[in-house]
Design a protein around this motif. Structure first.
Motif, PDB file in Angstrom:
ATOM      1  N   LEU A  84       3.832   8.975  14.187  1.00 51.45           N
ATOM      2  CA  LEU A  84       4.008  10.382  14.500  1.00 51.45           C
ATOM      3  C   LEU A  84       2.810  11.044  15.182  1.00 51.45           C
ATOM      4  N   PRO A  85       1.567  10.600  14.935  1.00 51.16           N
ATOM      5  CA  PRO A  85       0.475  11.279  15.640  1.00 51.16           C
ATOM      6  C   PRO A  85       0.640  11.231  17.150  1.00 51.16           C
ATOM      7  N   GLU A 129       2.765  22.655   9.430  1.00 52.04           N
ATOM      8  CA  GLU A 129       2.935  22.060   8.107  1.00 52.04           C
ATOM      9  C   GLU A 129       2.317  20.668   8.131  1.00 52.04           C
ATOM     10  N   THR A 130       1.941  20.174   6.967  1.00 54.74           N
ATOM     11  CA  THR A 130       1.312  18.870   6.879  1.00 54.74           C
ATOM     12  C   THR A 130       2.271  17.853   6.297  1.00 54.74           C
ATOM     13  N   LEU A 131       2.373  16.716   6.971  1.00 57.17           N
ATOM     14  CA  LEU A 131       3.086  15.552   6.468  1.00 57.17           C
ATOM     15  C   LEU A 131       2.022  14.533   6.107  1.00 57.17           C
ATOM     16  N   VAL A 190      -4.530   7.850   2.884  1.00 59.83           N
ATOM     17  CA  VAL A 190      -3.657   8.967   3.255  1.00 59.83           C
ATOM     18  C   VAL A 190      -4.028   9.492   4.638  1.00 59.83           C
ATOM     19  N   ALA A 191      -3.021   9.575   5.506  1.00 65.30           N
ATOM     20  CA  ALA A 191      -3.198  10.213   6.810  1.00 65.30           C
ATOM     21  C   ALA A 191      -2.455  11.542   6.777  1.00 65.30           C
ATOM     22  N   GLN A 192      -3.085  12.570   7.288  1.00 63.39           N
ATOM     23  CA  GLN A 192      -2.469  13.902   7.360  1.00 63.39           C
ATOM     24  C   GLN A 192      -2.038  14.160   8.784  1.00 63.39           C
ATOM     25  N   PRO A 245       6.776  23.570  12.327  1.00 62.53           N
ATOM     26  CA  PRO A 245       7.829  23.685  11.309  1.00 62.53           C
ATOM     27  C   PRO A 245       9.121  22.974  11.705  1.00 62.53           C
ATOM     28  N   GLU A 246       9.479  23.024  12.982  1.00 59.31           N
ATOM     29  CA  GLU A 246      10.712  22.364  13.433  1.00 59.31           C
ATOM     30  C   GLU A 246      10.604  20.852  13.295  1.00 59.31           C
ATOM     31  N   ARG A 247       9.470  20.301  13.656  1.00 61.73           N
ATOM     32  CA  ARG A 247       9.281  18.855  13.550  1.00 61.73           C
ATOM     33  C   ARG A 247       9.195  18.421  12.097  1.00 61.73           C
ATOM     34  N   ALA A 248       8.536  19.222  11.267  1.00 59.41           N
ATOM     35  CA  ALA A 248       8.456  18.905   9.839  1.00 59.41           C
ATOM     36  C   ALA A 248       9.850  18.913   9.219  1.00 59.41           C
ATOM     37  N   GLN A 249      10.683  19.869   9.609  1.00 58.64           N
ATOM     38  CA  GLN A 249      12.058  19.918   9.089  1.00 58.64           C
ATOM     39  C   GLN A 249      12.867  18.727   9.566  1.00 58.64           C
TER      40      GLN A 249
END
Length: 162
Positions: free
Chosen positions: A18-19, A34-36, A118-120, A125-129
């Motif tokens: 995802l990065p 938002e953080t994943l 852990v990678a942050q 918000p749209e991509r996190a959803q």
């Protein structure tokens, strides 16, 4: 069903990419991002969400886990996760049913698993959803559209889900 499990495991592991494709564009990071969390767990890769960022069905899973601050989700072979025996570990090499493991954390993923594991990823918000929706579709809801845990998981604050 075995091919489906393999597809889901590979797709979940692919979240580590995802990065390169789904992070918040420069300049947007401070506005509603938002953080994943992507967590390296040896043979598995789990993802975690801040419970406060969850909306929709995954929020109900977080509530089922005692209203934790973070929801960690992983997937594995049902036979292995339910028994953890050496023989069933070998059976996990063949296709079979999957099982979701949800774990509620009261501490940060870094505190629970180690910062080096852990990678942050900061997402709009749209991509996190979209990621949360993808993870939700890995669960198997019942006829009412809800997911009910099948059994306690191996860790405090964890449960197995279909």
């Amino acid at each position: 069903m075995g091919i489906e499990l393999l597809r889901r495991v590979l797709a979940l592991a692919a979240l580590a990419l995802l990065p390169a494709c789904a992070t918040v564009p420069r300049g947007e990071a401070a506005v509603g991002a938002e953080t994943l969390y992507v967590i390296h767990r040896g043979w598995h890769t789990d993802v975690a969400f801040a419970a406060q960022d969850l909306h929709g069905p995954l929020a109900a899973v977080a509530q089922d886990l005692g209203g934790a601050k973070y929801l960690v989700v992983g997937v594995g072979d049902r036979r292995y996760l339910e028994s953890r025996g050496v023989g069933t570990g070998l059976l996990a090499l063949w296709p079979g049913q999957g099982l979701m493991l949800g774990t509620g954390l009261s501490t940060t993923p870094q505190q629970a698993f180690g910062a080096d594991k852990v990678a942050q990823l900061r997402l709009s918000p749209e991509r996190a959803q979209a990621v949360a929706a993808f993870v939700w579709h890995s669960f198997r809801p019942d006829a009412d559209g809800a997911v009910r845990s099948e059994a306690p998981g191996p860790y405090g604050g964890s449960r197995f889900y279909p």
